[in-house]
Design a protein around this motif. Sequence first.
Motif, PDB file in Angstrom:
ATOM      1  N   SER A  43      11.281  -7.127  -1.603  1.00  0.00           N
ATOM      2  CA  SER A  43      10.232  -6.568  -0.437  1.00  0.00           C
ATOM      3  C   SER A  43       9.946  -5.020  -0.824  1.00  0.00           C
ATOM      4  O   SER A  43      10.712  -4.522  -1.551  1.00  0.00           O
ATOM      5  CB  SER A  43      11.188  -6.771   0.973  1.00  0.00           C
ATOM      6  OG  SER A  43      12.480  -5.980   0.993  1.00  0.00           O
ATOM      7  N   ASP A  57       4.824 -11.056   5.394  1.00  0.00           N
ATOM      8  CA  ASP A  57       5.999 -11.751   4.437  1.00  0.00           C
ATOM      9  C   ASP A  57       5.455 -12.851   3.850  1.00  0.00           C
ATOM     10  O   ASP A  57       4.543 -13.115   3.850  1.00  0.00           O
ATOM     11  CB  ASP A  57       7.356 -11.842   5.204  1.00  0.00           C
ATOM     12  CG  ASP A  57       7.128 -13.197   6.361  1.00  0.00           C
ATOM     13  OD1 ASP A  57       6.195 -13.897   6.286  1.00  0.00           O
ATOM     14  OD2 ASP A  57       7.816 -13.311   7.159  1.00  0.00           O
ATOM     15  N   VAL A  75       1.924   0.526  13.160  1.00  0.00           N
ATOM     16  CA  VAL A  75       2.499  -0.468  11.885  1.00  0.00           C
ATOM     17  C   VAL A  75       0.945  -0.998  11.652  1.00  0.00           C
ATOM     18  O   VAL A  75       0.436  -1.715  12.148  1.00  0.00           O
ATOM     19  CB  VAL A  75       3.562  -1.502  12.271  1.00  0.00           C
ATOM     20  CG1 VAL A  75       3.538  -2.349  11.167  1.00  0.00           C
ATOM     21  CG2 VAL A  75       4.811  -0.962  12.983  1.00  0.00           C
ATOM     22  N   GLU A 131       8.963  -1.493   1.419  1.00  0.00           N
ATOM     23  CA  GLU A 131       8.816  -0.716   2.487  1.00  0.00           C
ATOM     24  C   GLU A 131       7.696   0.417   2.397  1.00  0.00           C
ATOM     25  O   GLU A 131       8.096   1.243   1.780  1.00  0.00           O
ATOM     26  CB  GLU A 131      10.112  -0.386   3.163  1.00  0.00           C
ATOM     27  CG  GLU A 131      11.161  -1.356   3.377  1.00  0.00           C
ATOM     28  CD  GLU A 131      12.736  -0.909   3.778  1.00  0.00           C
ATOM     29  OE1 GLU A 131      12.674   0.180   3.244  1.00  0.00           O
ATOM     30  OE2 GLU A 131      13.353  -1.559   4.488  1.00  0.00           O
ATOM     31  N   ASP A 147       2.569  -5.556   8.367  1.00  0.00           N
ATOM     32  CA  ASP A 147       3.712  -6.097   8.362  1.00  0.00           C
ATOM     33  C   ASP A 147       3.616  -7.782   7.853  1.00  0.00           C
ATOM     34  O   ASP A 147       3.351  -8.709   8.924  1.00  0.00           O
ATOM     35  CB  ASP A 147       4.455  -6.195   9.771  1.00  0.00           C
ATOM     36  CG  ASP A 147       5.948  -6.696   9.688  1.00  0.00           C
ATOM     37  OD1 ASP A 147       6.216  -6.805   8.552  1.00  0.00           O
ATOM     38  OD2 ASP A 147       6.382  -6.791  10.738  1.00  0.00           O
ATOM     39  N   TYR A 199       7.129   4.897  -0.580  1.00  0.00           N
ATOM     40  CA  TYR A 199       7.434   3.482  -0.443  1.00  0.00           C
ATOM     41  C   TYR A 199       8.785   3.141  -1.151  1.00  0.00           C
ATOM     42  O   TYR A 199       9.133   3.978  -1.945  1.00  0.00           O
ATOM     43  CB  TYR A 199       6.553   2.577  -1.013  1.00  0.00           C
ATOM     44  CG  TYR A 199       6.240   2.630  -2.427  1.00  0.00           C
ATOM     45  CD1 TYR A 199       7.410   1.746  -3.299  1.00  0.00           C
ATOM     46  CD2 TYR A 199       5.338   3.106  -3.101  1.00  0.00           C
ATOM     47  CE1 TYR A 199       7.064   1.549  -4.728  1.00  0.00           C
ATOM     48  CE2 TYR A 199       4.970   3.081  -4.365  1.00  0.00           C
ATOM     49  CZ  TYR A 199       5.922   2.237  -5.214  1.00  0.00           C
ATOM     50  OH  TYR A 199       5.658   2.365  -6.623  1.00  0.00           O
ATOM     51  N   ARG A 253      -6.610  -5.235   6.829  1.00  0.00           N
ATOM     52  CA  ARG A 253      -5.984  -4.748   7.984  1.00  0.00           C
ATOM     53  C   ARG A 253      -7.096  -3.466   8.547  1.00  0.00           C
ATOM     54  O   ARG A 253      -7.737  -2.928   7.936  1.00  0.00           O
ATOM     55  CB  ARG A 253      -4.626  -4.000   7.722  1.00  0.00           C
ATOM     56  CG  ARG A 253      -3.679  -5.114   7.507  1.00  0.00           C
ATOM     57  CD  ARG A 253      -3.402  -6.143   8.729  1.00  0.00           C
ATOM     58  NE  ARG A 253      -2.530  -6.863   8.459  1.00  0.00           N
ATOM     59  CZ  ARG A 253      -2.505  -8.305   7.714  1.00  0.00           C
ATOM     60  NH1 ARG A 253      -3.653  -8.765   7.297  1.00  0.00           N
ATOM     61  NH2 ARG A 253      -1.472  -9.060   7.717  1.00  0.00           N
TER      62      ARG A 253
END
Length: 210
Positions: A193, A57, A52, A195, A55, A88, A67
């Motif tokens: 959101s 929020d 991952v 993904e 991640d 996505y 990252r």
Amino acid sequence: MSIKKKLGMGIAAAALGISLVGGGTWAYFSDTEVSNNSFAAGTLDLAVNPSVVIDVDNLKPGDTMVREFVLENNGSLDISSIDLATAYNVIDAKGDNVDDFGKHIKVLFLENADKTGDGWVIGDYNDVISETTLYDLQNMTPDASENLQHWITWLFGLNGEGSGLAAGTSDQMYVAFEFVDNDADQNEFQGDSLELEWTFTAHQTEGELR
């Protein structure tokens, strides 16, 4: 001796001669060796660590998230290229979106330290190799292992590794995501959101004479 006996003995002698000649065709030296051969295929084994990459929020326009992750070649074969495919899904919390959230998330591909021989310093955006939005990236397939470098590293000869990923090696990757503040009303994205799925596909090098 009668003629019949003479003919019979002649026939018998001729048969014996044929038998001896026939048997003689097998009377030669021989030697046998056995060659046991094998073919074993190599392996392509690409790993992404961590699996991952991001991640997060509670985002707001203007936020930037840096990252890092590692691409590892755990196989026995060299990798020539690693395709990056993007997909996505936007979850519209209020059902009022008129725009695609992915158009407002910018992806900045930063220097690969192993490829350039340089490191990336937080906030040093001179190390940005390329940038695009998630919306545009989903229609692109960049090579994550290509040796792309900023002109500064080229100028000082910090070339690092070549493109691809040799067996048993890894690449330290840096990427930044920015929720772009477009100085306009972006209230439609409140509570939404996204993904993101990144698929890395490794390809072998060309066949060679072995």
